[in-house]
Design a protein around this motif. Structure first.
Motif, PDB file in Angstrom:
ATOM      1  N   ALA A 105      -0.408  -1.202   5.146  1.00 21.83           N
ATOM      2  CA  ALA A 105      -1.125  -2.141   4.289  1.00 21.83           C
ATOM      3  C   ALA A 105      -1.706  -1.393   3.096  1.00 21.83           C
ATOM      4  CB  ALA A 105      -2.251  -2.822   5.069  1.00 21.83           C
ATOM      5  N   TYR A 133      -4.658  -6.226   1.539  1.00 24.24           N
ATOM      6  CA  TYR A 133      -5.866  -6.683   2.226  1.00 24.24           C
ATOM      7  C   TYR A 133      -7.082  -6.332   1.389  1.00 24.24           C
ATOM      8  CZ  TYR A 133      -3.151  -7.801   6.319  1.00 24.24           C
ATOM      9  OH  TYR A 133      -2.255  -8.370   7.176  1.00 24.24           O
ATOM     10  N   GLU A 182      -8.267  -7.745  11.305  1.00 21.79           N
ATOM     11  CA  GLU A 182      -7.469  -8.700  10.540  1.00 21.79           C
ATOM     12  C   GLU A 182      -6.058  -8.140  10.316  1.00 21.79           C
ATOM     13  OE1 GLU A 182      -8.985  -9.530   6.628  1.00 21.79           O
ATOM     14  OE2 GLU A 182      -7.337 -10.926   6.205  1.00 21.79           O
ATOM     15  N   ILE A 183      -5.975  -6.880   9.952  1.00 26.34           N
ATOM     16  CA  ILE A 183      -4.678  -6.262   9.660  1.00 26.34           C
ATOM     17  C   ILE A 183      -3.824  -6.149  10.919  1.00 26.34           C
ATOM     18  CG2 ILE A 183      -3.565  -4.123   8.872  1.00 26.34           C
ATOM     19  CD1 ILE A 183      -6.083  -3.691   7.091  1.00 26.34           C
TER      20      ILE A 183
END
Ligand code: ZN
Ligand code: ZN
Length: 165
Positions: free
Chosen positions: A83, A98, A109-110
């Motif tokens: 990410a 993100y 979340e990732i």
């Protein structure tokens, strides 16, 4: 888990490792019967010339149910997760970007997103799983069933022709 990035956010070349357990309550899927041991997320966030890059892995041992034949099987899942962490999201959708909240990033979340995307694919005990006979329910990985010929629509047509003669 939230990872504090204030020590690396302005310093190119710096990195920050992380290694933690994901909350399994957020990882309930129909095809996963049970997790065996922790679901681990680990990796680093590195300031690469001003770009905040996360590279990590997700590691889980789980007991699954095959979507096609319903058999239970063990699976070791190892997912690479990448990410880019940004302080402002662009207008267009980019699933690998993100948002940094203040100086922190929400690792859950990732990693949960990566896990969910992976679980959206069918879960099979093996790639060429034959599944169940729609008529008698036998697991066709264990061999053909008796009703297989009867269930073949081409044979049904043939049988009807013979009956009519
Ligand atoms: Zn199967
Ligand atoms: Zn059958």
């Amino acid at each position: 888990m939230r990872l504090e990035l204030c020590e690396i956010i302005d310093i190119p070349g710096e990195s920050r490792p992380f290694d933690y357990e994901l909350d399994k309550a957020a990882l309930e899927f129909d095809s996963v019967l049970e997790y065996e041991g922790p679901v681990r997320a680990f990796g680093t966030v590195e300031n690469e010339a001003g770009m905040m890059i996360l590279k990590g892995e997700l590691d889980a041992d789980m007991r699954c149910r095959c979507d096609r034949c319903l058999a239970e099987f063990e699976k070791h899942l190892r997912l690479n997760v990448a990410a880019t962490l940004v302080e402002e999201l662009p207008d267009e959708d980019d699933s690998e970007l993100y948002l940094i909240d203040g100086t922190q990033i929400d690792l859950d979340e990732i990693f949960i997103t990566a896990f969910v995307l992976n679980m959206e694919q069918v879960t099979l005990c093996k790639e060429d799983c034959r599944g169940l006979c729609p008529t008698c329910g036998k697991n066709l990985n264990e061999g053909p069933c008796d009703c297989r010929a009867e269930g073949d629509p081409r044979l049904a047509v043939l049988r009807q022709l013979l009956e009519n003669n």
